[in-house]
Design a protein around this motif. Structure first.
Motif, mmCIF file in Angstrom:
data_model
loop_
_atom_site.group_PDB
_atom_site.id
_atom_site.type_symbol
_atom_site.label_atom_id
_atom_site.label_comp_id
_atom_site.label_asym_id
_atom_site.label_seq_id
_atom_site.Cartn_x
_atom_site.Cartn_y
_atom_site.Cartn_z
ATOM 1 N N THR A 166 -7.710 26.791 -56.295
ATOM 2 C CA THR A 166 -7.508 25.618 -57.265
ATOM 3 C C THR A 166 -6.783 24.622 -57.005
ATOM 4 N N LEU A 169 -9.744 22.658 -54.685
ATOM 5 C CA LEU A 169 -10.551 22.039 -55.346
ATOM 6 C C LEU A 169 -9.905 20.882 -56.366
ATOM 7 N N TRP A 173 -11.465 17.192 -56.568
ATOM 8 C CA TRP A 173 -12.015 16.754 -57.832
ATOM 9 C C TRP A 173 -10.854 17.425 -58.894
ATOM 10 N N MET A 176 -12.544 19.873 -61.471
ATOM 11 C CA MET A 176 -12.894 20.993 -60.701
ATOM 12 C C MET A 176 -11.859 21.935 -60.720
ATOM 13 N N VAL A 179 -10.892 23.384 -64.061
ATOM 14 C CA VAL A 179 -11.911 24.460 -64.570
ATOM 15 C C VAL A 179 -11.430 25.677 -63.964
ATOM 16 N N VAL A 180 -11.282 25.787 -62.555
ATOM 17 C CA VAL A 180 -11.025 26.927 -62.002
ATOM 18 C C VAL A 180 -9.775 27.632 -62.293
ATOM 19 N N MET A 276 -18.272 26.045 -63.469
ATOM 20 C CA MET A 276 -18.211 25.438 -61.983
ATOM 21 C C MET A 276 -19.446 24.600 -61.245
ATOM 22 N N VAL A 279 -20.166 21.281 -63.667
ATOM 23 C CA VAL A 279 -19.213 20.215 -63.300
ATOM 24 C C VAL A 279 -19.793 19.365 -61.752
ATOM 25 N N GLY A 280 -19.952 20.737 -60.953
ATOM 26 C CA GLY A 280 -20.531 20.068 -59.628
ATOM 27 C C GLY A 280 -21.745 19.193 -59.685
ATOM 28 N N SER A 297 -17.994 23.499 -52.518
ATOM 29 C CA SER A 297 -17.547 23.996 -53.989
ATOM 30 C C SER A 297 -18.518 25.025 -54.269
#
Length: 614
Positions: A166, A169, A173, A176, A179-180, A276, A279-280, A297
């Motif tokens: 977390t 990432l 970003w 990201m 999200v994680v 994920m 978002v990537g 990622s």
């Protein structure tokens, strides 16, 4: 009902971890080493996607300067090799530490549980199945293996990996990382809540029926001779089948709930994967992420997915191990019932005088006391018989002397020493007891006789057997003193078991001796042999004889006739037999009449057979 189950689940986790924590602290340095190595392993996994991304970036941006790109790629490749080999070495060290930790903990837990069970009260053992107790201990031992693997090797590294991923990432970003982080928290929170509130109560009920099944099996196997005597094999099979049916239904419920929990975890992982990747792709379209970033990622997601799957499985394993250890943890917290006082000393017996001084005692299930302000004195070396109807207090009298129960008021002394103030082991070492149904271990006859004094020589064992009139039948067996007697001594007759028990009492050489209806269920020949051995054993010892067959107490110094916890008559046989309307006289006359009827019937059968032969 639901609220109660959830509360019990939380309390169960707390109790089990408190139990495990005590044993973890006995090896705190090994625990610290295992945790440190596990965290380093997780760190290696966290860094692997980062260097994978650097490798792809180096190759993707090679352009004209291929050698410069190759140099950067080789550095990233070398770092990946080091991380892989280092992770493998660290995992080996982790599991080597876990093996040493778990084996020692399992040994300690088995020893501690056995020590606890041995010291639990007579009432507890009377109300518990031996098979169930063994099942609780063995199931809890193996659950500890799973608990250690789950907490120390599984969950801790997984949590570190999730936090590290977390952060990494999020540094690249922020969206990201959010999200994680949010996905991992929701996934773990939902998994834990469902496990504790939905799966654990069903698993606990399944374990309870598993314990009952173990108890039912042990009960039927132990009493197999009774089953065979009544041809009741099919009846016992049907009875066990009902228990197995209950266990199957409860266990199916637990397994189905566990499967539903796992399926929901898979759905949540799929949603997290979609978030994920989505978002990537957005970051790539906006030009905020390159090919290496996407490789980073994607690799991170694959590692995360594996760890998140592990977390779901580990939480389920944690729930299972906690439920399996629950009954063992409860067993170790079970009150002893009868415990030694702090600083209790050893009992020293020089004469063997026993006194009951204003004793009041009641069993827990009874509102009225069996003994109320009860007093009695047994002189040193005196041979005293305890007589009375069933339930009059004879057996309780000797159990109180052994301190198998504590009195409510008053005290019991031996040579002036309150038995409640001395160590129980030292008290019982001064008392030799021959029970109505003596229990023998499934060991050799020599070991059973020497149980009273483990260091006894073979000559001492044989001398005790001769004094007990047991040597002749023992030497007649194929293996003599090395003969195994079977569970509870089932390979021997009742009279043979009694003589082995008397030999054990001879070897104990204790100053206080108790015979608990030792001849009540024997044939006349065995009774004569045992009475002869009893006379030898009683010489010079304070002796209590509990008897239903009054022929065994005629030569004793004094008889105490009990009725509802009171001494209603006292004296020797000759004195009590003269009491008009006395309880002892009535009991004696009734037994004499029954014996006369039995002899008359036998004589009639003999005459009839002789006439038929003529």
């Amino acid at each position: 009902m639901t609220r109660k189950k959830i509360d019990l689940g939380g309390q169960t986790f707390k109790d089990v971890f408190s139990f495990a924590f005590v044993h973890w602290m006995r090896q705190r340095w090994r625990i610290a080493g295992i945790v440190a190595v596990s965290l380093l392993t997780a760190l290696a996994d966290v860094l692997t996607p980062l260097f994978a991304g650097h490798l792809v970036d180096a190759l993707a941006g090679a352009g004209v300067d291929k050698y410069g790109a190759l140099h950067g790629a080789l550095r990233s490749f070398g770092a990946l090799i080091v991380l892989a080999l280092g992770g493998a070495a660290l995992r080996y060290l982790t599991f080597a530490g876990i093996i040493a930790l778990t084996l020692r903990m399992m040994s300690e837990i088995a020893s501690d549980a056995f020590q606890r069970v041995q010291r639990l009260s007579t009432d507890w053992h009377a109300n518990s199945f031996a098979g169930s107790t063994v099942r609780k201990i063995t199931r809890g031992m193996w659950a500890l293996d799973m608990l250690n693997d789950t907490v120390l090797v599984g969950l801790l590294p997984s949590v570190v990996m999730l936090v590290g991923a977390t952060i990494l990432l999020g540094m690249h970003w922020l969206i990201m990382g959010v999200v994680v982080g949010v996905g991992a928290v929701l996934y773990i929170g939902t998994t834990v809540a469902l496990t504790i509130g939905f799966v654990a109560p069903a698993a606990r009920l399944g374990n309870a029926w598993d314990t009952r099944m173990g108890g039912a099996l042990a009960d039927a196997v132990t009493c197999n001779s009774v089953v065979k005597a009544f041809g009741a094999e099919q009846r016992e099979e049907q009875r066990l089948s009902r228990v197995i049916g209950k266990w199957r239904d409860r266990t199916r419920r637990a397994w189905v709930r566990g499967t539903l929990n796992g399926s929901l975890q898979n759905v949540m992982l799929a949603l997290m994967q979609a978030a994920m990747l989505g978002v990537g792709l957005v970051l790539w379209l906006e030009g905020r992420a390159g090919v290496g970033d996407l490789a980073f990622s994607l690799t991170m997601f694959l590692v995360l997915q594996g760890y998140l799957r592990d977390v779901g499985m580990l939480v389920r394993q944690l729930q299972r191990s906690v439920n399996d250890m629950e009954e063992l943890a409860q067993l170790t917290r079970q009150p002893l019932g009868i415990d030694d006082k702090p600083g209790a000393g050893a009992l020293v017996v020089k004469q063997g005088e026993i006194r009951f001084e204003h004793v009041t005692f009641r069993y827990d299930a009874h509102a009225q006391p069996l003994y109320a302000d009860f007093s009695a004195r047994i002189a040193p070396g005196e041979r005293v018989g305890l007589i009375g109807h069933s339930g009059s207090g004879k057996t309780t009298f000797i159990k109180l002397i052994q301190r198998l129960y504590d009195v409510s008021k008053g005290r019991i002394t031996i040579d002036g020493q309150n038995i409640a103030d001395v160590r129980q082991a030292s008290l019982r070492a001064q008392i030799a007891i021959v029970q109505q149904e003596p229990l023998l271990f499934h060991r050799s006859l020599a070991e059973n006789i020497a149980y009273a004094r483990p260091g006894a020589s073979q000559a001492e064992i044989e001398r005790a057997a001769r004094l007990a009139n047991a040597h002749e039948f023992i030497t007649g067996l194929p293996k003599g003193y090395d003969t195994l007697v079977g569970e509870r001594g089932v390979k021997l007759s009742g009279g043979e078991r009694q003589r082995v028990a008397i030999a054990r009492a001879f070897l104990a050489d204790a100053p206080v001796l108790i015979f608990d209806e030792a001849t009540s269920s024997l044939d006349s020949e065995s009774e004569a042999l045992i009475q002869e051995a009893m006379e030898r054993l009683m010489e010079g010892r304070t002796t209590l004889v509990v008897a239903h067959r009054l022929s065994t107490v005629r030569s004793l110094d004094r008889l105490l006739v009990l009725d509802k916890g009171r001494i209603v008559e006292e004296g020797n046989h000759e004195q009590l037999i003269r009491l008009e309307g006395g309880l002892y006289r009535r009991l004696f006359e009734r037994q004499a009449l029954e014996l006369t009827k039995g002899l008359g019937a036998e004589a009639h059968r003999t005459e009839t057979a002789a006439a038929a032969a003529v």
